[in-house]
Write a protein that holds these residues in place. Structure first.
Motif, short mmCIF file in Angstrom:
data_model
loop_
_atom_site.label_atom_id
_atom_site.label_comp_id
_atom_site.label_asym_id
_atom_site.label_seq_id
_atom_site.Cartn_x
_atom_site.Cartn_y
_atom_site.Cartn_z
N SER A 666 0.98 -1.09 -0.06
CA SER A 666 -0.08 -0.08 -0.11
C SER A 666 0.91 1.10 -0.19
O SER A 666 2.21 0.90 0.16
N THR A 667 0.31 2.39 -0.42
CA THR A 667 0.98 3.79 -0.24
C THR A 667 1.29 4.09 1.46
O THR A 667 0.61 3.81 2.26
N TYR A 668 2.28 4.92 1.29
CA TYR A 668 2.48 5.25 2.75
C TYR A 668 1.55 6.13 3.23
O TYR A 668 1.04 5.73 4.46
N GLU A 669 0.67 6.88 2.62
CA GLU A 669 -0.47 7.80 3.21
C GLU A 669 -1.42 6.72 3.49
O GLU A 669 -2.36 7.01 4.25
N SER A 670 -1.56 5.32 3.03
CA SER A 670 -2.50 4.37 3.33
C SER A 670 -2.42 3.82 4.52
O SER A 670 -3.36 2.95 4.92
N ILE A 671 -1.37 3.93 5.11
CA ILE A 671 -0.98 3.00 6.15
C ILE A 671 -1.98 3.29 7.39
O ILE A 671 -2.34 2.16 8.19
N THR A 672 -2.48 4.26 7.61
CA THR A 672 -3.66 4.45 8.76
C THR A 672 -4.80 3.84 8.35
O THR A 672 -5.65 3.79 9.19
N LYS A 673 -5.01 3.24 7.22
CA LYS A 673 -6.36 2.44 6.86
C LYS A 673 -6.64 1.23 7.64
O LYS A 673 -7.59 0.97 7.73
N ASP A 674 -5.63 0.93 8.43
CA ASP A 674 -5.96 -0.38 9.31
C ASP A 674 -6.70 0.19 10.56
O ASP A 674 -7.52 -0.49 11.19
N TRP A 675 -6.53 1.57 10.69
CA TRP A 675 -7.67 2.20 11.71
C TRP A 675 -8.85 3.02 11.04
O TRP A 675 -9.96 3.00 11.61
#
Lengths: 719, 719
Positions: A666-675
Motif C-alpha cells: 500500500s502507499t505510505y499515506e494508506s498506512i492508517t487505513k488499518d484504523w
C-alpha cells in the motif's frame, strides 16, 4: 511531441469520472448484500457465485499462512508475491546457485526445488458457523478468565474434532472470532506440505526498490513468484517426497493480458491479517499518543544497538539483516500510522461517529442500560494492560531469554494433558516451536544479543510507570549483570537449545544455565500478565460482541452492511483503478511503466535492474504487452481496494474474475487505513500481470509456464 | 465522496488532449510568421496586432529593469510580482510599519509610498532596426578588438543620439545585438523615475514557501504587488515630487476573473533576460563538465564562509541575508542545470542537431569554406576565456576589492572624453555607480568580507590551471596577508568609499588605502582580461552572425522561423495550461489551490500564512473566485510557455489578451530550458489572477484598486 505527457495525462483521464474508493473486507457470504454496489462498479460475476467458496473463482484462492495466493493451473501451480516465496528462494540459494540474485526457473517439473517446512499451501475447503457450539458453556455469571477459558476449551475441542477428520496432518483447522466473539467460524484448510519453488525472477525485478521503496509510490516492483503444490498419489497432503504428484487443483484463475485502465473495477481475494476499524476514540488516542510513538522510539533504539554492535563485522551484519529489515518494516508502519494520525484528526472523526451511534443507541427501546459504561471500562482496562504488554516486550528484547521462556513454558505445559495446555504449546505446535528454536541459528550472535538485552533493560527502566509490568522490575537483572548471563548459558548453541525441548520443569530447575534460571524466575510474572489478559479478554469477548451487535443494528438501520475486522480469514474486497492526490498540485498513479525502472536504475542495490531487463526496455520489445494508452509496458498500479498485511500475493481480478494483478503493498499515506479507511488517499499497490507476462516472455523466457497457464491475450494473434 | 480526488483528476483531464508545449521567445514583429500556430492553440488576437508595440495589448507591457510588468488602469497602475517590488516594500518598511510582514495598502493616492531610486518603470516606445548604422564602419580586415570597439562606438553614438531626444533623463536607450550581432535594434524606453508603492500583500502571501519552494512545484505563491507610475504635470518623466501626477497610461490590460482550465492557451509578454539556446555541443559539454559544477562548488564554499562568520551574530546575519539569498538562488539554478544535464543528454541532442545542420550546410552552393572551422575556433577560445573570467570572479570575492576596482576604473576612464569611456563608466552611469557604492552599506561587515576574501584566495589557488587568470597569481595577496589589508583601508566607511568618486588616478595612487593600492596593482590584469574579451567578442560578433544566418536559412528551408536568444528585450511567448510528469507514476499540476496553503502551513516562516487568509479558506469564503472544476480558489498554475529570468511579473493573458495570471517562476526540472527547451517537462509557474483578486476582495479588502481596474467577472453578477 509530448508523448510522455500525453500518456501520463491520458492514463489518468481514461475513466476519471468513475474513480471511487471502497471500504470493506467482506466475508464471502456477505457479498450478496453488496450486489448493487458490485454491479455499479461493473463486476460481471454474480455476487452469489462469489460467495460460494466451492465455486470459481473463490475456490482458486489459497493461503500460504501469512500471505495470499491463487492457483493458475489445474496442476497445482500457484502464483504469489516474490516476497512471499522469499524463504523458499533463500533456502535453495547458495553462492554457486544464487537464485536470489539471478532468479530461478524450473524448465521441467523435475527441476522444481523443495520449498522447505515453512512453505505451505492452505486450501480452505469448509467454513461453518460454530458460534452456538463455542458459546454453549458460557454463562453470564462467569468471570472474565472463566469465560475466556470456557471459550478456549470449546474452540480446542472444535479444532481437535476437525483436524482428526482427515489423514494425519492433512487439515489445519481454526475457529477465529469475528467481531471479537459475536460470531465464530470453524475453518478447515487442507494443508499441503510439499510445496516446491517453480520460478522466481531476479531479486532486482521482484524486489526492485527494496526497503527504500517499501510502502512508497511510484513503485516498479515485479513482486511475483511461482510455487507448485504436491500431494501423495492418493491426492492427499503428504510429507515431501519424490513420489508425490502435483496437486490437481479443481479450480484455477484464467490470466488476462487484456489489461485495464483507470477507473476499471477490480476484485481482490485473500487473507488480510488484522485491522482495527471499530476502535473507540479513546483507543485511537492511546495509539496515537502512546503506542505508536513508543513503538517507533523503541524499535529505533533497538536498531541503533544492532547497527552499533554489528558495525564492521560483515558476517554479523548479514545475520541481523533480516531482523533489521523486519524491525524497519514494523517501524515504518508505526511511523506511517503516527504520520497519518497527525495528518488527519481520525480521533475527531471517531468522536463524531461514536457520538452519533450513542445518540442512536440511547433511543433504542431494547438497549442495555449498562453496556456503554461497561464497554468504556473494559476498553480502558485493555489500553492499560496493552501498555504493560508493551513494557514486557521491551524487557524481553533478547532472543536467548525468549527461547528460554519458551522452553520453561513448554516444560510446564507438557506436564498437563494436551487439551488443557496453553494455546501454542500443544502437541500440534511442537514442530513449529522446534523450527523456531532451530531457525534462531541464522540470526543470532551472542555479542549482539547481549548488547540488545543490556540496552533494552536500560530503556525499560526509563519507560513511563504505566508501561512497567506488575511485579517484573524487581526480578529483572541489572544491565551490568547481563554479561555474566551470557557467560553462563549454552542456549546460544542450537543443539543444546533444541535439546531442552521435552525436558520437564525439574530438569530445567536443576540446570545451571543462567538464561533458563532467569526465565524460570520471570515465568510467574509473565503468566500473571497472561492471566490478566485472559480475564480481560473474557470481559472484552463478553462486552464487545454486544456493542458490535448494536453497531451492526445501527448500520442496518441506515441500510449498510458491516464487515468484521480482518482476522486472517478469507475476505473479498473490491474497488477501482484510481490515482490519488497526496498533496495539493500533485497526482500520483494510477500506473507506473518500465520507463520508471530506467529512471530509477542506478546500478546499485536496490535500484539495480538486470541488464537483460534494461536491454528489453531499451529495445522496446513490448510485444503484445504494450498498453494502448501508456504506449509502453505497465508495471504496477493503484486501486482503491481495501487491503492490509496478509493480502500480499492476493489475486487482483477483473470484472470477469480473471487474474490481472497481484497485490503486494500500500502507499505510505494508506498506512492508517488499518484504523480508518480514508477513500481520498487509501490506495493498494498491485503488480500489473502484464508486467509479469512480459518478463516471462521477453526477459526470462518461462515458456513452459506460459504454456501451462490459461492466458487470454488482448488480440486474437496467436501466442 | 472523493471530492478532492475527483477535483485533481478532473482538473488534469479538463482538456488533456490539447496539452502541448511551445518553444520560442519571439520578437513581437515575428508573430505574423506564427499566425497559424497561434490560431491553432486558440489565440483570438490577430498576430499583426500583437506585433504592433503601439497597440493593445503590447503597449500595456512594461519593464521594471530586470522584471516585467503591465499597466492595469489608465492612471499608471502597474501590477508585477511581489518579489519585483520587494525593494520598494523593504525601503518603506520599519519595525513600526512592517510592510514586509503585514503587507501595505494605500487606500488613497496620497497614501502611496515612494519606491526609491531603484524602482523604475520603462515604457518601450520605439524600436528601430539599426543594423546598418552599427556595422557601417566595420571592415573585414579589422582585428577582433578593432571590430568590437567600432561596434561599441557606433552603439554609443546611437544611444547618445536617442537619449538626447527627449527631456533630460526622460529616455533610456539601448542597442542590443540579436543573434550575437546579426541584427541590432535601437530601443527607446521612457524611463519613469517617480514610481510609488500602492499595494503589497503580506510577505507570507507574496512569498509563501520562500526559498524552500523557490523553483519548486507544487507552489502556492501570491507573488503580486502594485506600483503606480508618476510623471510631471507635463506628462513627462520627472524626478520624484509631490507635484507629480499619475502617468496617463494610454493602454492597460483588462483583468479577467473568468479563469482558465487545463489545455487553455496563454500568451505571455515580458522582458526575458538571457538564454543560450544556440550553443554548440562543445559549449554544452564545457558548461556541464566545468562551468556549472565549479560554480556550484564555489558558491557553496562562499556560503559556508558567510554562514560560519556570521553565526551567532544576528545583526551580521541580517546584513548578509540578501547576499546569501541571492547566492543560494544562483546556486540552485546552477545545480538545476547540472541535474538537468545529468537527466537528459542534451549534448547528444545538440550533437545530432549540429551534425544535421553541418550536413545541410555542406550542401549549400554559397557556403563559406572556412566558416565552421572559424566558428569552432572562436567558440573554443570563448570557453577558455570564460574559464579565466570565472577564476577572476573567485579572486575578487571581496566587496571592498570590487569597490576599489570600480573606483580605480572610474578614475582612469574619467580622464577620457565621455564617448571614449568604457561602457558602464560613462557620465550616464555615474548615478548607478554611486547608488551601488552607497548600497553596500546594507550588506557589508568587515570581518565577514575579510573571511570571504581570505577563503576565496585559498580556493583560487587550488583551481585547475585553466581557470587561473593570466598574470594574476603573482599579484594576489597571500591569504594570511588579508587581515592587514582590512586593517589598512577606510573603504568600509560609506562616505569615504563614495567620496573617492570623481577623484583622479593620481589621488588614488597617493592614498595610503590598502584596497585602493591592491586594486591599482590588479587593474592591469583585469584590463588585459577585458581587452582579450573585447578581441574575442569582436571575433565572435564577426563569426556567429554568419553562423546564425546559416542556421536561420536552414530552419527556413524547413519552414521554421527562428527566435533570437533572450537579451532583456520585449518578447512574446505562448503555450497552454499543462501538467507534467517529473517521474514515472507522478503527475504534477497544472493547478494548486488554497487548500495547499493549509496543508503546508506550519506557522513558521516560510510556511506561515496570515491568520486572516487561513480564516477565509476555512470559512470557504470563495465568492466568485471558486473554480467550477476545482471547487475552490486556485492559487498557481503551470503552462508550457517559454520563459526565463526577467520574465518575472510578466503578464499572462488569455486568448483575448486579458490578464489571467502573473508569471513568477519555473519548475526545478525546467531550469535547463535556458539551454534546451524540453517540451515534456518545461513548465513556467504563474499565479492565477483569481487568487490575487480573491485576496484583494476577501482578505485585504483592496476595494479602491478593484474599482480602479477593469475586471471581467465570470458571471453577470454585479461586483
Amino acid at each position: 511531441m509530448l508523448k510522455k505527457l500525453a500518456m501520463s495525462v491520458a492514463m489518468i483521464c481514461a475513466a476519471a469520472t468513475s474513480a471511487r474508493a471502497d471500504e470493506g473486507q467482506w466475508q464471502p457470504y456477505q457479498l450478496p448484500q453488496l450486489k448493487s454496489e458490485l454491479k455499479k462498479i461493473g463486476i460481471a460475476i454474480p455476487a452469489e457465485k462469489l460467495a460460494d467458496l466451492s465455486k470459481h473463482p473463490m475456490s482458486a484462492i489459497v493461503s500460504l499462512g501469512g500471505c495470499s495466493a491463487s492457483f493458475v493451473s489445474n496442476a497445482g501451480l500457484v502464483v504469489t508475491n516474490h516476497h512471499c516465496a522469499y524463504g523458499a528462494i533463500q533456502r535453495n540459494s547458495s553462492p554457486e546457485h544464487n537464485y536470489i540474485e539471478n532468479g530461478f526457473l524450473a524448465k521441467t517439473r523435475a527441476e522444481e526445488l523443495p520449498g522447505g517446512p515453512n512453505t505451505l499451501v492452505y486450501v480452505t475447503d469448509k467454513v461453518e458457523n460454530v458460534t452456538a457450539r463455542v458459546l454453549k458453556g458460557v454463562t453470564p455469571a462467569m468471570t472474565g478468565k472463566q469465560r475466556h477459558d470456557a471459550v478456549e476449551k470449546a474452540i480446542k475441542a472444535l479444532i481437535a474434532e476437525c483436524e482428526s477428520s482427515g489423514s494425519v496432518g492433512a487439515y489445519r483447522c481454526s475457529v477465529p472470532a469475528f467481531h471479537r466473539g459475536l460470531e465464530y467460524y470453524r475453518i478447515r484448510q487442507m494443508m499441503i506440505r510439499d510445496v516446491r519453488l517453480v520460478y522466481a525472477p531476479a531479486d532486482m525485478i521482484g524486489n526492485f526498490g527494496g526497503d527504500i521503496d517499501n510502502y512508497e509510490w511510484p513503485r516498479q516492483g515485479g513482486d511475483y513468484s511461482f510455487l507448485r503444490a504436491y500431494v501423495g498419489k492418493d491426492g492427499r497432503p503428504a510429507d515431501p517426497s519424490p513420489d508425490n504428484v502435483p496437486y490437481q487443483s479443481k479450480d484455477f484463475l484464467v490470466v488476462s493480458a487484456a489489461g485495464l485502465k483507470n477507473g476499471d473495477p477490480v476484485l481482490l481475494a485473500g487473507y488480510p491479517g488484522r485491522t482495527s476499524r471499530y476502535k473507540l476514540p479513546s483507543e485511537v488516542r492511546a495509539a496515537r499518543d502512546v503506542t505508536f510513538p513508543q513503538r517507533v522510539a523503541e524499535i529505533q533504539a533497538d536498531l541503533d544497538v544492532i547497527a552499533a554492535s554489528t558495525k564492521g563485522k560483515p558476517a554479523d551484519e548479514v545475520r541481523y539483516a533480516s531482523v533489521a529489515k523486519s524491525l524497519n518494516n514494523v517501524m515504518k508502519k508505526a511511523q506511517g500510522l503516527s504520520d497519518g494520525f497527525a495528518r488527519k484528526d481520525i480521533a475527531a472523526i471517531k468522536d463524531a461517529q461514536d457520538a452519533e451511534f450513542r445518540a442512536w443507541y440511547a433511543r433504542q427501546p431494547g438497549k442495555s442500560p449498562q453496556l456503554l459504561a461497561e464497554l468504556d471500562t473494559v476498553i480502558a482496562a485493555d489500553i492499560a494492560l496493552s501498555d504493560e504488554e508493551f513494557g514486557h516486550g521491551v524487557a524481553f528484547t533478547s532472543d536467548l531469554l525468549k527461547s528460554a521462556a519458551t522452553l520453561v513454558r513448554l516444560a510446564s505445559e507438557g506436564a498437563k494433558p494436551d487439551a488443557e495446555r496453553e494455546v501454542g504449546y500443544q502437541q500440534r505446535d511442537q514442530n513449529m516451536i522446534r523450527a523456531r528454536l532451530n531457525r534462531l541459528e541464522q540470526s543470532y550472535v551472542a555479542g549482539v544479543d547481549q548488547a540488545r538485552f543490556a540496552a533494552a533493560l536500560q530503556r525499560y527502566a526509563k519507560l513511563p510507570k504505566s508501561l512497567h509490568v506488575q511485579g517484573l522490575d524487581a526480578l529483572l537483572p541489572a544491565a551490568d549483570a547481563v554479561p555474566a548471563l551470557y557467560a553462563n548459558t549454552r542456549l546460544g548453541d542450537t543443539a543444546t537449545r533444541v535439546g531442552w525441548m521435552g525436558k520437564d520443569a525439574a530438569a530445567l530447575k536443576a540446570s545451571g544455565d543462567a538464561f533458563l534460571q532467569l526465565a524460570l524466575k520471570l515465568d510467574g510474572v509473565t503468566q500473571s500478565l497472561k492471566d490478566r489478559r485472559a480475564e480481560l479478554d473474557g470481559n472484552l469477548e463478553r462486552v464487545i460482541p454486544q456493542y458490535m451487535a448494536a453497531v451492526i443494528a445501527w448500520k442496518k438501520s441506515q441500510g449498510k452492511p458491516v464487515y468484521p475486522d480482518a482476522n486472517s480469514t478469507l475476505r473479498v474486497t473490491y474497488g477501482t483503478v484510481a490515482p490519488y492526490s497526496p498533496a495539493d498540485g500533485i497526482t500520483k498513479g494510477p500506473f507506473t511503466t518500465v520507463q520508471g525502472i530506467v529512471q530509477k536504475h542506478t546500478g546499485k542495490d536496490p535500484f539495480n535492474a538486470p541488464q537483460k531487463l534494461l536491454d528489453a526496455i531499451k529495445a522496446k520489445r513490448y510485444g503484445q504487452f504494450k498498453d494502448p494508452v501508456l504506449g509502453t509496458v505497465p508495471v504496477d498500479f493503484l486501486t482503491s481496494a481495501d487491503t492490509t498485511g496478509g493480502n500480499s500475493g492476493s489475486a487482483v481480478m477483473n470484472r470477469n474474475g480473471e487474474l490481472i494483478g497481484l497485490n503486494f503493498d500500500s502507499t505510505y499515506e494508506s498506512i492508517t487505513k488499518d484504523w480508518y479507511f480514508d477513500p481520498e488517499i487509501t490506495r493498494a499497490i498491485h503488480m500489473d500481470i502484464r508486467y509479469m507476462l512480459w518478463i516471462m516472455t521477453e526477459v526470462d523466457h518461462a515458456d513452459n509456464l506460459l504454456q501451462e497457464m490459461t492466458i487470454k491475450y488482448p488480440t486474437k494473434a496467436a501466442k
